[in-house]
Structure formats: structure tokens, C-alpha cells
Design a protein around this motif. Structure first.
Motif, PDB file in Angstrom:
ATOM      1  N   ASP B 339       0.844  -1.189   0.000  1.00  0.00           N
ATOM      2  CA  ASP B 339       0.000   0.000   0.000  1.00  0.00           C
ATOM      3  C   ASP B 339       0.883   1.243   0.000  1.00  0.00           C
ATOM      4  O   ASP B 339       0.580   2.246   0.590  1.00  0.00           O
ATOM      5  N   PRO B 342      -0.913   4.914  -1.637  1.00  0.00           N
ATOM      6  CA  PRO B 342      -2.307   5.176  -1.278  1.00  0.00           C
ATOM      7  C   PRO B 342      -2.929   6.245  -2.168  1.00  0.00           C
ATOM      8  O   PRO B 342      -4.140   6.270  -2.335  1.00  0.00           O
ATOM      9  N   GLU B 343      -2.096   7.111  -2.762  1.00  0.00           N
ATOM     10  CA  GLU B 343      -2.672   8.154  -3.618  1.00  0.00           C
ATOM     11  C   GLU B 343      -3.322   7.568  -4.870  1.00  0.00           C
ATOM     12  O   GLU B 343      -4.095   8.227  -5.537  1.00  0.00           O
ATOM     13  N   LYS B 348      -7.914  -0.058  -2.298  1.00  0.00           N
ATOM     14  CA  LYS B 348      -9.142   0.574  -1.828  1.00  0.00           C
ATOM     15  C   LYS B 348     -10.220   0.442  -2.910  1.00  0.00           C
ATOM     16  O   LYS B 348     -11.360   0.138  -2.621  1.00  0.00           O
ATOM     17  N   LYS B 397       9.672   6.639  -2.831  1.00  0.00           N
ATOM     18  CA  LYS B 397       8.707   5.715  -2.247  1.00  0.00           C
ATOM     19  C   LYS B 397       8.771   4.293  -2.789  1.00  0.00           C
ATOM     20  O   LYS B 397       8.196   3.388  -2.214  1.00  0.00           O
ATOM     21  N   ARG B 462      -2.850  11.540  -8.405  1.00  0.00           N
ATOM     22  CA  ARG B 462      -3.892  11.041  -7.511  1.00  0.00           C
ATOM     23  C   ARG B 462      -4.983  10.340  -8.307  1.00  0.00           C
ATOM     24  O   ARG B 462      -5.285  10.731  -9.433  1.00  0.00           O
ATOM     25  N   TYR B 464      -8.943   9.015  -7.490  1.00  0.00           N
ATOM     26  CA  TYR B 464     -10.014   8.861  -6.504  1.00  0.00           C
ATOM     27  C   TYR B 464     -11.318   8.572  -7.213  1.00  0.00           C
ATOM     28  O   TYR B 464     -11.457   8.783  -8.424  1.00  0.00           O
ATOM     29  N   GLU B 465     -12.261   8.077  -6.438  1.00  0.00           N
ATOM     30  CA  GLU B 465     -13.520   7.659  -7.015  1.00  0.00           C
ATOM     31  C   GLU B 465     -14.543   8.763  -6.862  1.00  0.00           C
ATOM     32  O   GLU B 465     -14.618   9.399  -5.814  1.00  0.00           O
ATOM     33  N   GLU B 466     -15.300   9.014  -7.908  1.00  0.00           N
ATOM     34  CA  GLU B 466     -16.377   9.987  -7.810  1.00  0.00           C
ATOM     35  C   GLU B 466     -17.510   9.515  -8.711  1.00  0.00           C
ATOM     36  O   GLU B 466     -17.280   9.259  -9.902  1.00  0.00           O
ATOM     37  N   ASP B 467     -18.662   9.373  -8.154  1.00  0.00           N
ATOM     38  CA  ASP B 467     -19.845   8.925  -8.888  1.00  0.00           C
ATOM     39  C   ASP B 467     -19.557   7.644  -9.686  1.00  0.00           C
ATOM     40  O   ASP B 467     -19.892   7.547 -10.871  1.00  0.00           O
ATOM     41  N   LYS B 473      -5.888  12.049 -11.908  1.00  0.00           N
ATOM     42  CA  LYS B 473      -5.331  13.396 -12.050  1.00  0.00           C
ATOM     43  C   LYS B 473      -3.844  13.294 -12.332  1.00  0.00           C
ATOM     44  O   LYS B 473      -3.126  12.619 -11.594  1.00  0.00           O
TER      45      LYS B 473
END
Lengths: 284, 663
Positions: B339, B342-343, B348, B397, B462, B464-467, B473
Motif C-alpha cells: 500500500d 495510497p494516492e 481501496k 517511495k 492522484r 479517486y472515485e467519484e460517482d 489526475k
């Protein structure tokens, strides 16, 4: 437990409630705050973009003052102060020649003995005792918002997971809250552009507020005065930009924890918020 | 009286630019015992060696000091030359003027003085050298190959085809390795299984190859030509001789919801299982951690259903000891699955997967039978984003090295996607495109130009989840750092190639070196790429560094050639740099008092007891004795010996003291 305390200027000004809530929480946890004597501004947000030496000399003097007072650790609740102090300490540690130069400027020795800690690190040390002190659980869905200064740069701060920090979520869970998974835990709020480019801050902070609401949060919990003021004080601009009517309150972690531990809302400075923080214990 | 010749080498500019070699040769002439001293530009060259040989004859030399580079590379060269001139090769020593002097100092007088000192020390040692004879050891002409991926299979087949016996050990239930998981292969897009499975069958059927799957190396002793390997054959809970591979047990097993390793967790398997339909051998194993019987003591459905009665619940692991002469390490790699990022929401979001998982999604034998369906809801992804260098070339990282295969497989993935989803959009975020290799760059160009894969040079910051969609990005750094935001249905991270789990422990068992990232280290990065520092142990494939299939196969054949070369001889000669316990005439016999401190100190179990008996058979004395075959010449026994009865041949206490005393 004794610890050095560096409130910095925002905790005496626009974020008085952060200072109040830290000081209200401290005795409940058995934490004694010792002010760094005759402290000065850390230089944020402008010194480091203007003059490299000034940006080091200002925090170096704070470190020197703390050392002289025999402190080994300073709690800097403001994320910007925490960041500037840590960066200066790290820079001077890695460059002894520069350290000597800065010592000459401030006319004081800096050995780098003092460690800088943020409010989450300090609260984390009490993670064993906090659950036992929760009398009025903060039973709300919350979005823990860390902002950018608490975790970056990871090489210097070495605090939590830079891209997906968890410490505040753990603390809030201990206080009885339900931390939500959301998307912008470490996004920038626009910070000091609040004054000069309010439009930008409305846009950037707007995304954060909007996402927190979308993910079901009833409160945003923060640990940075800049984040708090942008999400709170700029709410009219944010709502205008979004075309929304978000009323979600923005609390400092110390305020949220304080409420859960049964400390009076006014003592925690909740009345100072622009967006009413209706998270009074009565509502829980 | 010693008659020593000293030959000072300039090593081109390497020594000559810093050390005044002529002056060194000049002042060396005055060292007592030296009768001949010269300098030359390249002592290792043919004229240089000839110089040494002629001087030995002309000056009747009794010893030679070559003052040149580290003995690591050229000691054998000069010792051969000395031997050709009729002198015992162990009367030749090297003074290291390069690594120990010219490379680490500046051009000052003291550097030249130090060079002369180094030579003087060596001259003193050579005066005390004695002729030594190489140790001869027999060779067991059977190879052990560890790892049954394409590297191990290729190495085993090549060694077997050269006429030697091979034991191929694989830790999982089937051979095939990562290659068996791949859908198609670059740069030709031929099906991985189609080219691999015939090889797997060939390996299993080869009369010279013994297959040991579901087995691991437990212990290794011995040395080149004479290793003794202990293999743990893990219990399959099955009598392999009785099992026909009918699959009845698998069909009837009530436990069917275990994440499937072969499908990278995207599919499910039963508790008794074969990893995949083409597995070799086609014999199931029981996963004891998930089997109902082992968890609750009840079930045994497979036992009841098995038509041949092959199930053995009481079967235990078995330890097998093998004598082998050479070992090929081919234990492969793993992909980074932490992990750390995480970005990117890895772990997840179900639809952020890694490259190996995409292979399974694209494979006709995979959980979706090759249909493009995303893991979360089975929807066909209309937009897909590939992120290259996820963890590779990332000092902060991830790992600093380039994982090498990702540029190519990412292009392949994007292409496979486009071939299945003509209207879909495929984006690749990349740092650089590293497509060196035959037909490789053409392949990437084909993805971009013919299959319309959008390549964006920049990093993803990054995800991320949206709708219900993944927002990716990033930045397009070719167009002035413009931020890019893509709404994707699925994201594939080309995560870094890493050393296999347990590599460090395995390397320690084998006494093989490894790099900071636990990849096994080759003996020389250029000239000994398949050898390890331990004689008789060779490397093949991605256990050494990230590699693609063509390279792996080439290296495996290289390792096999080395093994065949070793097996072409009936006995080996070893350096006589081993410990010996001194022997004296009766009644002393030896300074050794038989305390056997050396035995407990020896890391190689090379010390044995030797009994000295009188004519009537009575025991007079028990002495330590060194088994020259096992001794590695480390000298630990020498330093622990209280009576100074043990010495390393060629590095005796007397020689070392002589060296020191001359300074």
C-alpha cells in the motif's frame, strides 16, 4: 507530561479557538504546556519565498529559545509553524556550515536538540487514555482533513502516511465518530491566497467541502488554522462558487475531542466559528 | 636463497598516471632477494606475459611478484604464465597497485612510495611461499534447478538435452511460473500458454528430468561438483501414483470461495485444486489453511469421491536428500503489491489493478475468459488508464531501478484492450518509453499510431472515485505541464518488479550474494552474468534482475551451457588455499592438542577428528583434520587455534608476519 508550546501568531489571532481548545484539552490529558519564552513569528507563509536565510533564522531563533529554556520538544499546533520549524531544523542538521551562519545571525546557539511535534502526534500518545475519557461520544460522520502542511514533505516530517494519513481518523474513531473515506484528505485549500486570490481559494476549498459533504460527512475535522479559516470563513465565497448551500461545520480536532470529553463548548471556542458549529454536546 | 622477479604494470593510465612505475621498478631492485625488476605498460598482455616467462628462465627465478591490479581478475592469468615457464603457480603473487594505491590516491611522491612498499611486502611473502598442488575433486553429474518458471524449464531442458540428469524443483503445485499467467506476449502478441505449455510437457516427460513440484530447498551443503541438497516435498495430501487427474475431487469440494492465486485474486478456487487447467503435473493439492477437514475435522468429501482412493489426509512433508554437482537458481520475481501508493487508491478501489491482474483479465483462460470486464461490477471499461513506473524509478517511495518490462507490457495491455474494445479509450501515463530490444520500439509505435492509444508524458498524482468513476489526475509535461484529469472506468498500475519473497533467506542458504533489493548478484556484471560468487551455482532469469522472456530464455540457456561445461569433466581442480593442521614427527605428531575449538568455529563443517594410534592399536592422540573438499579457506579456525597448529596454505601465520614485519 511536560511539553514546550509554540502557539504561533494564528493561534493568537484568527484561530484563537485552536489555542483555547488545546489549552482546555491539555489538563484533561495531564499535559503541561510550557510556552517557549519570548517566541517570534516562524516566517510562514512569506519568508521562505523571499529570503532563504530569513526563513531559517526566524524558526532557528525559536528553536534556540526553546533549547535555552531546557525544552526537548515543542508542540506547534499550527500546521504551517510545524512545517517551517521542522524544515529549518532538518536543513540546519544536514548543513552544519549553514547552521553556524544562522547561529551568527541570531546570535544564539542552535544544536538541533529540540524535536517539533504536531497536535496529532501529541494526541496519539494519549490514544490509550482517550477512550476512557470520552463521556459524550462525538457520534457524527466526519471527514478528517489533514491538508498539505502536516504530512509534506514526508522526508522531513516523517509523520503518518503522506498520501493517505490515518492518525486523525483513528483519534476521531476513538472519540466515537465515524470517519468517512473521502477523496481530499491532503488536498490544498488555497492557504494564504485567501486574501489575494479569494476566487482561487473558493474554488480549491470548495472542492474539499463539496467532497466531504458528498461522502456523507456531518463535520469536517482539521488540524491546521489555515485550512479551518479557508473552509469556514470563506464559506460564503465557496457556496457562491459551488452554487450550493453547505452548512457543514469545520472543527479543530481539539474541539471535537474536547466536546467528546465533555468540555464546555465555549471553553473550546466553538462560538468563534463563522459557520455555526452546532455540534454541541446537547445535540449528540 | 630466493631469486625473485618483480614485474610492475602501468595498467595503461590506471596505475601509470599516478604511480611512477619506472621508479618503483628501480627501487625494487634493491630489495633483498629480488634479482630482476622491470615495468611495462600492460603486463597482462601477451608480450607482458612473455616477459615474465622469459625472465623466469633467464634469471632462474624462484618466485614472481606481479605488481598490477587486483588479483581477482588476473591472478589466474599470471599464475598460468608462471606455470608455463615451469614454476609452481603458487610461487606467483600479485601486489595490488591499482585498487589499493593508484585509484585511491593522488599523484604525489607518497603514492609511489606506497606502491614500492606494497611490492616489498609481497616479495617478503613470496620468499615464504611453498609450492602447492591443486586439490582434485570428483563431479556429480546431476544438476538441481530451483524454480519452474520459463527460466528453470529452459535451463532444465538444455542440461537434460546435453545428456545430464536434472532435478527441477518448483515451490508451487505446478511448473509454468509467471509466464503461464500471461495472456499474450510482446512484441509478437503470440499466446503465452501456447508457446509455454508444450515446454512444460516436454520438461515433465524428459527422461533426464525429475520434476519435484510443491517442493522447496531446505538445506544445502557441500561445494561445486559435490553439493548435497535437502529438498522438502510438501505434502499434497495425495498419492500421486494413484491420482489420475480426473478432477472429481475438485468438482465436489464444498469449499469454493478461496481467492485464486493463479488469477491474482480475481477468481475463486476450491480447497483441493490444481492451479490452472494446463498445470504440470495435473495433480491436485489440498490447501490445508482453507480445507474444511483441516479446520473443523469434518468433510473428507474429496476422499469419498476419489475413484482411485488417492487422497491421503495423514500425508506428511517428506525430506529428500540429493547429490548434485551444479545448481541453477531460477526463482523469478514478484510484482510490488504494497500500500505504498495510497494516492492511487490501490487496494481501496477494486478497479485499480496491477499488470499481472490485467494479464488474467485479458487471458482467454482467465476469470472473464478474456472479456474486458472490470472487477467491481463486471462492466466493460469504456475508458482505461495505464500508469507506467508505479514504484519503479522512484527513490522516494518505491525502488530506484527501472523494472524494464513495464513499458513493453503496458503497450501490449493497451493494445489488447483496444483490440477487444474498439471504441474504448486507452491512456498511458509514462516517464520515458524504454523499448530497447528487437522489434520493441516498433511495437510501441504500433500501439500509438495504429491502435490509437493516447500516450501522455507525465506522472499521475492522484486517483479517486467519484460517482462510480475513477478520476485520474496527472500532468502532461510535454504540453507545458498542463494538468490532465481523466474519468476512467479502470486503472492498471505497472507496479515495480521485485525480488521474490524469501530471496534473502535462499541466498543465505546457498551462500550466494544479493543486491540491496534482494536480487541475486552475478559474479561479474559484464563477463560473468550467469555465474554467482559461489562456484557451481548459476543464475537464470528475473531472480537476478527484472527481465523479459527472450532475455530470460537466453540467460537460462547460458546457465545450462555453464553446467554442461562443468559436467564435461570427470574431476575438478580447486585452489589449494585451504587450512591444514600441522604434522610433526613422533612423539609430538602435531601441536594440535585436540581441543576442537576449531570444529565449533568452522562455518563449513570441514573439521574432522583424526586418531593417531600406535602399532598395537592404542590411541595415542586425537587431532583435528581438515576436509580439504569442504574447507573454503576462510581462516576462522586459524584465529581460534590456541596452539597455532592450523594454517591456511599460502597464507600461513609465518607469511603474514613476514609481510607485516617488513613494513
Amino acid at each position: 507530561m511536560k511539553i514546550g508550546y509554540y502557539p504561533g501568531c494564528s493561534l493568537l489571532g484568527s484561530s484563537r479557538e485552536f489555542d483555547e481548545s488545546v489549552r482546555a484539552l491539555a489538563p484533561a490529558l495531564g499535559l503541561e504546556l510550557v510556552h517557549v519564552p519570548d517566541w517570534n513569528c516562524c516566517g510562514a507563509s512569506s519568508a521562505h519565498v523571499l529570503d532563504h536565510r530569513l526563513a531559517l533564522a526566524l524558526p532557528a531563533r525559536i528553536l534556540a529559545q526553546a533549547e535555552a529554556a531546557g525544552l526537548t520538544e515543542i508542540l506547534a499546533p499550527c500546521a504551517a509553524c510545524y512545517n517551517r520549524l521542522s524544515t529549518a531544523r532538518d536543513t540546519l542538521e544536514k548543513d552544519p556550515a549553514l547552521a553556524r551562519e544562522i547561529e551568527a545571525i541570531i546570535e544564539q546557539p542552535v544544536t538541533g536538540k529540540v524535536r517539533i511535534v504536531n497536535i496529532l502526534e501529541v494526541l496519539d500518545r494519549f490514544s490509550d487514555v482517550i477512550p476512557g475519557k470520552i463521556t459524550k461520544p462525538f457520534a457524527h460522520k466526519v471527514a478528517c482533513y489533514y491538508g498539505c502542511l502536516l504530512v509534506r514533505p514526508p522526508k522531513v516530517l516523517k509523520f503518518d502516511r503522506a498520501e493517505d494519513p490515518r492518525s486523525m481518523d483513528r483519534l476521531m474513531a476513538a472519540a466515537g465518530a465515524a470517519p468517512q473515506e473521502w477523496n481530499f484528505k491532503t488536498e490544498c485549500c488555497g492557504a494564504a491566497f485567501s486574501v489575494t486570490r479569494t476566487d482561487l481559494v473558493a474554488k480549491m476549498s470548495g472542492k474539499i467541502v463539496d467532497n466531504a459533504v458528498k461522502h456523507g460527512a456531518e463535520a469536517i475535522v482539521v488540524a491546521c488554522p489555515m485550512c479551518q479559516s479557508n473552509l469556514d470563513m470563506r464559506r460564503p465565497e465557496i457556496n457562491a462558487h459551488l452554487g450550493a448551500d453547505h452548512t457543514i461545520p469545520v472543527l479543530f480536532i481539539t474541539q471535537a475531542l474536547g466536546l467528546a470529553m465533555g468540555i464546555d463548548a465555549n471553553q473550546l471556542g466553538l462560538q468563534r466559528h463563522m459557520v455555526p458549529a452546532v455540534m454541541t454536546p446537547a445535540a449528540v | 636463497m630466493s631469486r625473485i622477479g618483480v614485474f610492475t604494470c602501468h595498467c595503461g593510465e590506471n596505475i601509470g598516471a599516478t604511480v611512477d612505475c619506472a621508479k618503483v621498478a628501480e627501487c625494487t631492485r634493491n630489495v633483498p632477494g629480488v634479482v630482476h625488476s622491470v615495468d611495462y605498460k600492460y603486463m597482462c598482455s601477451d608480450p607482458g606475459q612473455t616477459m615474465i616467462k622469459e625472465a623466469i628462465k633467464e634469471h632462474n627465478l624462484t618466485g614472481v611478484v606481479v605488481a598490477a591490479c587486483s588479483p581477482r581478475m588476473h591472478e589466474p592469468t599470471f599464475r598460468n604464465a608462471v606455470e608455463e615457464a615451469g614454476l609452481n603457480p603458487y610461487l606467483c603473487e600479485m601486489a595490488n597497485l591499482r585498487e589499493h594505491c593508484s585509484w585511491v590516491h593522488e599523484k604525489v611522491d607518497a603514492t609511489t612510495d606506497k606502491a614500492a612498499d606494497l611490492i616489498r611486502v609481497m616479495v617478503e611473502k613470496v620468499k615464504h611461499n611453498t609450492p602447492l598442488l591443486p586439490i582434485r575433486v570428483p563431479v556429480t553429474k546431476r544438476a538441481l534447478v530451483l524454480g519452474g518458471g520459463i527460466a528453470g524449464i529452459q535451463a532444465a531442458l538444455d542440461i537434460a538435452n546435453a545428456g545430464h540428469k536434472v532435478v527441477l524443483v518448483e515451490k508451487s503445485p505446478s511448473i509454468g511460473g509467471h509466464m503461464s499467467q500471461l495472456s499474450e506476449t510482446f512484441p509478437t502478441l503470440d499466446c503465452s500458454q501456447c508457446i509455454l505449455t508444450p515446454r512444460m510437457v516436454e520438461a515433465a516427460r524428459h527422461p533426464n528430468i525429475t520434476l519435484m513440484t510443491y517442493a522447496e530447498l531446505e538445506k544445502l551443503e557441500g561445494f561445486i561438483g559435490n553439493f548435497k541438497a535437502t529438498i522438502r516435498k510438501k505434502a499434497r495430501q495425495l498419492d500421486e501414483k494413484l491420482c489420475t487427474g480426473c478432477g472429481m475431487c475438485i468438482t465436489k469440494c464444498p469449499q469454493k470461495k478461496i481467492p485464486d492465486e493463479f488469477n491474482e485474486g480475481l477468481g475463486k478456487r476450491s480447497a483441493i485444486y490444481v492451479p490452472f487447467p494446463q498445470a504440470v503435473p495435473n495433480k491436485p493439492v489440498i490447501d490445508k489453511d482453507n480445507c474444511t477437514f483441516y479446520k473443523s475435522g469434518k468433510c473428507k468429501v474429496c476422499e469419498k469421491m476419489c475413484p482411485t482412493g488417492a487422497i491421503r489426509f495423514d500425508q506428511q512433508d517428506e525430506l529428500v536428500t540429493l547429490d548434485v554437482g551444479a545448481i541453477v537458481l531460477a526463482t523469478g520475481f514478484k510484482v510490488m503489491r504494497t500500500d505504498k501508493f495510497p494516492e492511487y487508491g490501490y487496494g481501496k478501489y477494486a478497479d485499480v489493478i496491477d499488470g499481472l491482474q490485467f494479464e488474467r483479465l485479458a487471458s482467454a483462460s482467465g476469470p472473464t475468459l478474456g472479456a474486458m470486464k472490470r472487477p467491481s461490477d463486471g462492466k466493460a471499461p469504456e475508458t482505461i488508464v495505464f500508469v507506467a513506473c508505479s514504484g519503479s524509478r522512484d527513490r522516494a517511495k518505491g525502488v530506484p531501478y527501472c523494472s524494464k518490462i513495464c513499458c513493453m507490457y503496458t503497450a501490449k495491455h493497451a493494445m489488447l484492450y483496444k483490440h477487444k474494445m474498439h471504441h474504448g479509450k486507452a491512456y498511458v501515463f509514462y516517464m520515458d518509453i524504454r523499448s530497447g530490444g528487437k522489434d520493441y520500439d516498433e511495437f510501441v509505435r504500433r500501439a500509438i499510431e495504429e491502435d490509437d492509444v493516447k500516450y501522455i508524458r507525465g506522472r499521475v498524482s492522484r486517483i479517486y472515485e467519484e460517482d462510480g468513476q475513477l478520476i485520474v489526475k496527472g500532468a502532461d509535461t510535454l504540453l507545458g505541464g498542463e494538468p490532465v484529469e481523466i474519468k476512467a472506468d479502470m486503472v492498471v498500475l505497472a507496479t515495480a518488479v521485485q525480488a521474490q519473497d524469501g530471496s534473502e533467506e535462499l541466498a543465505q542458504k546457498l551462500h550466494v550474494s544479493y543486491d540491496p533489493y534482494h536480487f541475486f548478484a552475478e559474479s561479474h556484471p559484464k563477463l560473468k552474468p550467469v555465474e554467482t560468487n559461489t562456484a557451481g551455482i548459476y543464475l537464470a532469469g528475473a531472480c537476478q534482475a527484472p527481465r523479459d522472456i527472450p532475455e530470460t530464455v537466453a540467460q537460462a540457456s547460458g546457465a545450462a551451457a555453464k553446467v554442461a561445461c562443468l559436467f564435461s569433466r570427470d574431476e575438478l581442480t580447486r585452489e589449494p588455499v585451504v587450512a591444514v593442521v600441522n604434522r610433526l614427527p613422533a612423539p609430538t605428531f602435531s601441536y594440535c592438542v585436540g581441543c576442537f575449538l576449531c570444529q565449533s568455529a568452522c562455518p563449513y563443517q570441514a573439521i574432522e577428528a583424526e586418531e593417531i594410534r600406535g602399532r598395537d592399536g592404542t590411541l595415542i592422540k586425537t587431532l583435528a583434520k581438515v576436509n580439504a573438499g569442504l574447507c573454503q579457506g576462510c581462516g576462522t579456525c586459524v584465529s581460534t587455534c590456541r596452539t597455532k597448529a592450523i594454517d591456511i596454505q599460502g597464507f600461513s601465520n609465518e607469511q603474514i608476519f613476514a609481510e607485516l614485519m617488513t613494513l
